[in-house]
Design an enzyme around this catalytic site. Structure first.
Site, PDB file in Angstrom:
ATOM      1  N   GLU A  12       0.746  -1.246  -0.133  1.00  5.76           N
ATOM      2  CA  GLU A  12      -0.050  -0.107   0.029  1.00  5.76           C
ATOM      3  C   GLU A  12       0.725   1.157  -0.093  1.00  5.76           C
ATOM      4  OE1 GLU A  12      -3.774   2.262   2.369  1.00  5.76           O
ATOM      5  OE2 GLU A  12      -3.092   0.087   2.947  1.00  5.76           O
ATOM      6  N   LYS A  22      -8.369  -1.096   1.143  1.00  7.78           N
ATOM      7  CA  LYS A  22      -9.435  -1.469   2.273  1.00  7.78           C
ATOM      8  C   LYS A  22     -10.447  -2.595   1.863  1.00  7.78           C
ATOM      9  CE  LYS A  22     -10.311   0.297   6.377  1.00  7.78           C
ATOM     10  NZ  LYS A  22      -8.877  -0.036   7.284  1.00  7.78           N
TER      11      LYS A  22
END
Length: 404
Positions: free
Chosen positions: A211, A227
């Site tokens: 990420e 997410k």
């Protein structure tokens, strides 16, 4: 105290996280900054001043420099940088939470590298392939306590205090032998865009994060929040795509990241380039979006870090209220996890969010994992998701041996 040597030797690559690949063989450590989040200085200002003092153009990120890959010996190439979640919270005046279970690891690290005249090499050191042993894992909370924290988070959502919050747990295991080969195995996990190892005297951080916390290239700033998680199967991918709960949670964080970037962007330039794309990390599917903006004139590194730290996907919304909940709910500090790790060079900034990240001190290996909690969260499912995220990390650390 066992000393973790700050060089990687034998068959392992000497690669500071995010360093330009063509420069790695010539890199030599030039200077280093290390400090704790509870010190007298603001970490964001301290880091900007330290890097600017070594000639990196971090006071105005709209005026990048040029990276000289063939520069003469002594030329500063850039810096490997780590910012903990506690340091990020300190930057924005929020609660930093409980103490880290790995206090040997600093909250802010910047290692400036210069080009050397010859390939860098550490002193010779031998280790047998069978000298690494990892003991049983000890958890900082039980599954029941984790589930109770999820329920408390849902109560805070029902009361209108927050919209969502990320809840993180921790486990540690004693080890014997050299931890660096295990950390480099971790850094090579599939999908680890920010795979790398950073070390100091008596500590090390190994990262397999996919990420992006923040990237700056040619005056444009990017963040890529992740997410939503499911097993990397056909059914898992369909479930992630079709989950209204996961999509709603994801969009809330995208909105938070848009607001974060708007604080340092030219008016009207914040945009969502890609929404809810499904990516693979190890044996998990994850949902990722890309948010970008054009930096406003005069914005420096300290402004950038105060805007994006701690990362919204591991805090929640609203961010400051979520950080207060995190400080009250989590049993131990986040240590090396949920912060930023990467490279700051003359021409670019690229920091990954330290999920799927391990800290090593003189005696133990530390791992953190969690997930975002919304009103629709099921406590048992959240406990299972955290275990699924830490599972590949723990397995790769165990290596060819079974944990004792």
């Amino acid at each position: 105290m066992r000393q973790i040597h700050p060089y990687v030797v034998e068959a392992l690559p000497f690669a500071p996280p995010g360093a330009p690949a063509g420069c790695v063989p010539r890199l030599v450590e030039h200077d280093r900054l290390q400090c704790r989040a509870d010190g007298p200085d603001d970490p964001a200002t301290l880091l900007e001043e330290f890097l600017a003092g070594h000639g990196l153009p971090v006071r105005d990120l709209t005026r990048p420099g040029v990276h000289p890959p063939d520069g003469p010996a002594g030329t500063v190439c850039g810096a490997a940088v780590f910012v903990s979640a506690a340091a990020g919270a300190r930057m924005v005046g929020a609660a930093t939470g409980p103490a880290s279970p790995a206090p040997a690891v600093p909250d802010l690290v910047a290692v400036v590298y210069r080009h050397g005249a010859a390939p860098a090499a550490g002193p010779p050191r031998r280790h047998r392939p069978d000298d690494w042993q990892l003991g049983p894992w000890a958890e900082s909370w039980t599954p029941q306590r984790h589930a109770d924290a999820v329920r408390q988070a849902r109560e805070a959502i029902a009361a209108g205090d927050i919209y969502q919050v990320n809840v993180v747990g921790h486990g540690c295991a004693r080890y014997t032998g050299d931890p660096l080969p295990a950390l480099h195995r971790l850094a090579r996990l599939p999908g680890a865009r920010y795979g790398g190892v950073l070390t100091g005297a008596g500590w090390a951080i190994g990262c397999a994060s996919p990420e992006t916390l923040v990237e700056v290239t040619d005056g444009t700033v990017y963040t890529r929040p992740i997410k939503g998680t499911r097993p990397a199967t056909g059914a898992g991918r369909r479930e992630l795509l079709e989950s209204a709960k996961e999509r709603a949670e994801h969009v809330m964080i995208v909105d938070l990241e848009r607001n974060d970037l708007a604080r340092i962007a030219r008016t009207g330039t914040v945009r969502v380039d890609q929404l809810y794309a499904i990516r693979r990390w190890s044996d998990l599917w994850q949902a990722e979006s890309t948010v970008s903006a054009t930096l406003a004139d005069g914005r420096g590194l300290a402004d950038l870090l105060r805007a994006v730290c701690p990362g919204g996907s591991v805090t929640g919304a609203p961010k400051l209220a979520a950080l207060a909940q995190i400080a009250a709910l989590e049993p131990v500090g986040r240590g090396a996890s949920m912060g930023g790790l990467g490279w700051i060079g003359p021409d670019r900034i690229d920091l990954g969010l330290t999920i799927r990240t391990v800290a090593v001190d003189a005696d133990r290996v530390h791992v953190w994992a969690g997930g975002g909690i919304t009103w629709g969260s099921d406590p048992a499912a959240e406990v299972a998701e955290a275990a699924a995220k830490s599972g590949p990390v723990r397995a790769i650390l165990a290596g060819p041996h079974r944990p004792r």
